[in-house]
Design a protein around this motif. Structure first.
Motif, short mmCIF file in Angstrom:
data_model
loop_
_atom_site.label_atom_id
_atom_site.label_comp_id
_atom_site.label_asym_id
_atom_site.label_seq_id
_atom_site.Cartn_x
_atom_site.Cartn_y
_atom_site.Cartn_z
N GLU A 1 0.97 -0.91 0.06
CA GLU A 1 0.32 0.34 0.26
C GLU A 1 0.84 1.52 0.00
O GLU A 1 1.72 1.39 1.06
CB GLU A 1 -1.19 -0.17 1.36
CG GLU A 1 -1.76 1.41 1.39
CD GLU A 1 -2.03 1.15 2.81
OE1 GLU A 1 -2.85 2.60 2.71
OE2 GLU A 1 -2.94 0.11 3.33
N PRO A 2 0.96 2.03 -0.90
CA PRO A 2 1.44 3.46 -1.41
C PRO A 2 1.55 4.23 -0.64
O PRO A 2 0.16 4.45 0.07
CB PRO A 2 1.47 4.09 -2.40
CG PRO A 2 0.33 2.76 -3.26
CD PRO A 2 0.15 1.56 -2.10
N VAL A 3 2.34 4.81 0.50
CA VAL A 3 2.03 6.44 1.26
C VAL A 3 2.77 7.14 0.14
O VAL A 3 3.88 7.56 0.82
CB VAL A 3 2.53 5.95 2.63
CG1 VAL A 3 1.69 6.88 3.44
CG2 VAL A 3 2.23 4.79 3.22
N PRO A 4 2.07 8.07 -0.35
CA PRO A 4 2.84 8.67 -1.27
C PRO A 4 2.99 10.10 -0.25
O PRO A 4 2.53 10.64 1.04
CB PRO A 4 1.74 9.48 -1.99
CG PRO A 4 0.46 8.71 -1.99
CD PRO A 4 0.59 8.10 -0.65
N ILE A 5 4.09 10.95 0.30
CA ILE A 5 4.90 11.79 0.28
C ILE A 5 6.04 12.69 -0.73
O ILE A 5 5.76 12.08 -1.62
CB ILE A 5 5.63 11.38 1.59
CG1 ILE A 5 6.82 10.65 1.15
CG2 ILE A 5 4.83 11.16 2.66
CD1 ILE A 5 7.60 10.75 0.47
N GLU A 6 5.76 13.93 -0.67
CA GLU A 6 7.04 15.07 -2.14
C GLU A 6 7.56 15.25 -1.41
O GLU A 6 8.62 15.56 -2.28
CB GLU A 6 5.51 16.31 -1.97
CG GLU A 6 4.34 15.95 -2.64
CD GLU A 6 3.61 17.09 -3.38
OE1 GLU A 6 4.40 18.34 -3.23
OE2 GLU A 6 2.42 17.40 -3.21
N THR A 7 8.93 14.81 0.05
CA THR A 7 9.84 15.75 0.35
C THR A 7 10.30 14.75 1.86
O THR A 7 9.46 13.61 2.25
CB THR A 7 9.90 16.92 1.12
OG1 THR A 7 8.93 16.74 2.60
CG2 THR A 7 8.92 17.65 0.13
N ASN A 8 11.70 14.52 1.35
CA ASN A 8 12.82 13.54 2.73
C ASN A 8 12.38 13.92 3.79
O ASN A 8 11.51 12.86 4.75
CB ASN A 8 14.12 14.20 1.97
CG ASN A 8 14.29 12.71 2.65
OD1 ASN A 8 14.69 11.54 2.60
ND2 ASN A 8 15.65 12.85 3.72
N ALA A 9 11.39 14.88 4.10
CA ALA A 9 11.14 15.59 5.50
C ALA A 9 10.11 15.31 6.04
O ALA A 9 9.66 14.35 7.07
CB ALA A 9 11.72 17.04 5.55
N GLU A 10 9.02 15.10 4.93
CA GLU A 10 8.11 14.32 4.93
C GLU A 10 7.97 12.78 5.12
O GLU A 10 7.45 12.60 6.10
CB GLU A 10 7.20 14.93 3.80
CG GLU A 10 5.37 14.33 3.95
CD GLU A 10 4.79 14.56 2.94
OE1 GLU A 10 3.39 14.26 3.27
OE2 GLU A 10 4.74 15.65 2.17
N ALA A 11 9.12 12.67 4.49
CA ALA A 11 8.78 10.92 4.62
C ALA A 11 9.45 10.44 5.53
O ALA A 11 8.81 9.33 6.26
CB ALA A 11 9.74 10.08 3.33
N ARG A 12 10.56 11.28 6.51
CA ARG A 12 11.24 11.01 7.39
C ARG A 12 10.06 10.95 8.47
O ARG A 12 9.80 10.04 9.58
CB ARG A 12 12.48 12.18 8.01
CG ARG A 12 13.12 11.94 9.20
CD ARG A 12 13.84 13.03 9.43
NE ARG A 12 14.32 12.41 10.73
CZ ARG A 12 14.78 13.57 11.32
NH1 ARG A 12 13.04 13.52 12.10
NH2 ARG A 12 14.96 12.19 12.76
N GLN A 13 9.37 11.84 8.44
CA GLN A 13 8.02 12.46 9.37
C GLN A 13 7.08 11.06 9.53
O GLN A 13 6.72 10.59 11.13
CB GLN A 13 7.53 13.53 9.80
CG GLN A 13 6.10 13.78 10.52
CD GLN A 13 5.62 14.93 10.17
OE1 GLN A 13 5.99 15.93 9.11
NE2 GLN A 13 5.10 15.79 11.02
N GLN A 14 6.57 10.87 8.63
CA GLN A 14 5.51 9.65 8.29
C GLN A 14 6.42 8.06 8.36
O GLN A 14 5.79 7.31 9.08
CB GLN A 14 5.03 9.57 7.13
CG GLN A 14 4.83 10.69 6.11
CD GLN A 14 3.49 11.13 7.22
OE1 GLN A 14 2.83 10.14 7.95
NE2 GLN A 14 2.58 11.82 6.73
N TYR A 15 7.33 8.41 8.74
CA TYR A 15 8.34 7.23 8.54
C TYR A 15 8.11 6.63 10.64
O TYR A 15 7.72 5.39 11.28
CB TYR A 15 9.34 6.67 8.10
CG TYR A 15 10.14 5.36 8.84
CD1 TYR A 15 9.82 4.00 8.00
CD2 TYR A 15 11.14 5.45 8.96
CE1 TYR A 15 10.72 3.01 8.28
CE2 TYR A 15 12.31 4.29 9.32
CZ TYR A 15 11.69 3.48 8.83
OH TYR A 15 12.28 2.16 9.43
#
Length: 338
Positions: free
Chosen positions: A170-184
């Motif tokens: 299930e993909p969780v779309p993010i736009e920036t590395n900072a957002e990816a870090r936070q969501q992860y």
């Protein structure tokens, strides 16, 4: 419908690029600064430091180009770009070049009308998971939620990998590395996937990096490098040969410590041509004889830049691997300066 939309978007970028002036060198010199598109924030590659000064492996390429053409490594405006915005920014002329961990692909080179000027990091897509997940292989990720940056090659690579292995995600779309870090870190996704170098850089910023594992699978080729617009061969040559100068300097033993001495002249004709004490290579580019000397003097040769920002002695801890010089078994190879 989606395919038609994407084709229209690609065609639009090509039309924008064709309207931008080809005299980029003149524009940069008249402006007195280089507009360089970089990552929105990836420690070790491109991120502002505690004083707000941009630094990193990709940033060093921008500064080397600025030194070559403007005699001032600080004459750069860094314009952060997401995976989605970077190509429009380059095509429209908002930036003069991208140095933003961008993969060289057929469609980006040909269909989007960009010119990749070399590879400054040979990479591949990987996966990061929390150690507590108990996963040791990407083949064990059936049903996982995966954080993935939109507008990147990683989206198609991910779909291909899961499909070929007959597993779901299930993909969780993010736009920036900072957002990816936070969501992860918040647990919104089980897995973060991007270039392996980006995963290492992101993990280095965690409070407890050892709690997170980079899985062994590398599922793609990701040759990362700077790029410019099609249609301005002189500017493309300048960016390409500035990168080549950094790479060749390492091979030839030219360092930040000895460059002043070597630029007075040596017994090696290629070093002399590189540093401008022989020949007229600078003139061929529309620059002066010391262009490469200035570029190398900013942060040293390729190896010095690698070691300073992303090497094994840094928190990111990357080994040279494929990015070692060809003489050391790697892929790093610059054409000769002659």
């Amino acid at each position: 419908m989606l395919k038609r939309y994407l084709m229209a978007a690609v065609t639009g970028l090509g039309m924008i690029a064709s309207t931008v002036t080809a005299a980029t060198l003149d524009d940069v010199q008249a402006r007195g600064k280089l507009n360089c598109g970089v990552n929105t924030g990836l420690v070790g590659f491109a991120a502002p430091d505690a004083n707000g000064e941009w630094a990193g492996f990709d940033v060093a390429v921008c500064r080397a180009v600025a030194a070559a053409v403007l005699n001032d490594a600080s004459a750069v405006e860094f314009l952060p770009q997401t995976g989605k915005t970077r190509f429009t920014a380059l095509a429209s002329g908002e930036v003069d070049m991208l140095s933003r961990n961008t993969t060289w692909t057929f469609s980006r080179d040909v269909d989007l009308k960009f010119e990749f000027t070399g590879v400054n990091y040979y990479d591949g897509q990987g996966f990061m998971v929390n150690r507590d997940l108990g996963v040791s292989s990407a083949g064990d990720l059936d049903g996982a939620t995966v954080c993935i940056q939109t507008g990147t090659t990683t989206e198609l690579n991910l779909a291909d990998f899961f499909r070929s292995n007959n597993i779901s995600y299930e993909p969780v779309p993010i736009e920036t590395n900072a957002e990816a870090r936070q969501q992860y870190l918040a647990g919104s996704c089980d897995v973060y996937t991007t270039d392996a170098s980006g995963l290492a850089a992101t993990r280095a910023t965690f409070e407890n990096p050892d709690d997170h594992v980079l899985l062994p699978e590398i599922i793609s080729k990701e040759p990362l490098g700077p790029l410019v617009r099609h249609g301005d061969n002189q500017w493309g040559d300048i960016v390409r040969w500035t990168l080549n100068a950094l790479i060749s300097a390492e091979e030839l033993g030219v360092t930040s410590a000895n460059i002043a001495e070597l630029s007075a002249g040596t017994n090696n004709p290629e070093i002399n041509r590189l540093l401008g004490s022989e020949g007229n290579l600078g003139e061929m580019l529309g620059l002066d004889a010391d262009w490469a000397k200035r570029a190398i003097s900013v942060a040293g040769n390729y190896g010095e830049i690698f070691d300073a920002y992303i090497g094994e002695s840094t928190p990111i801890g990357l080994s040279r691997g494929l990015n070692a010089q060809w003489t050391d078994g790697g892929l790093l190879y610059a054409p000769p300066f002659r």
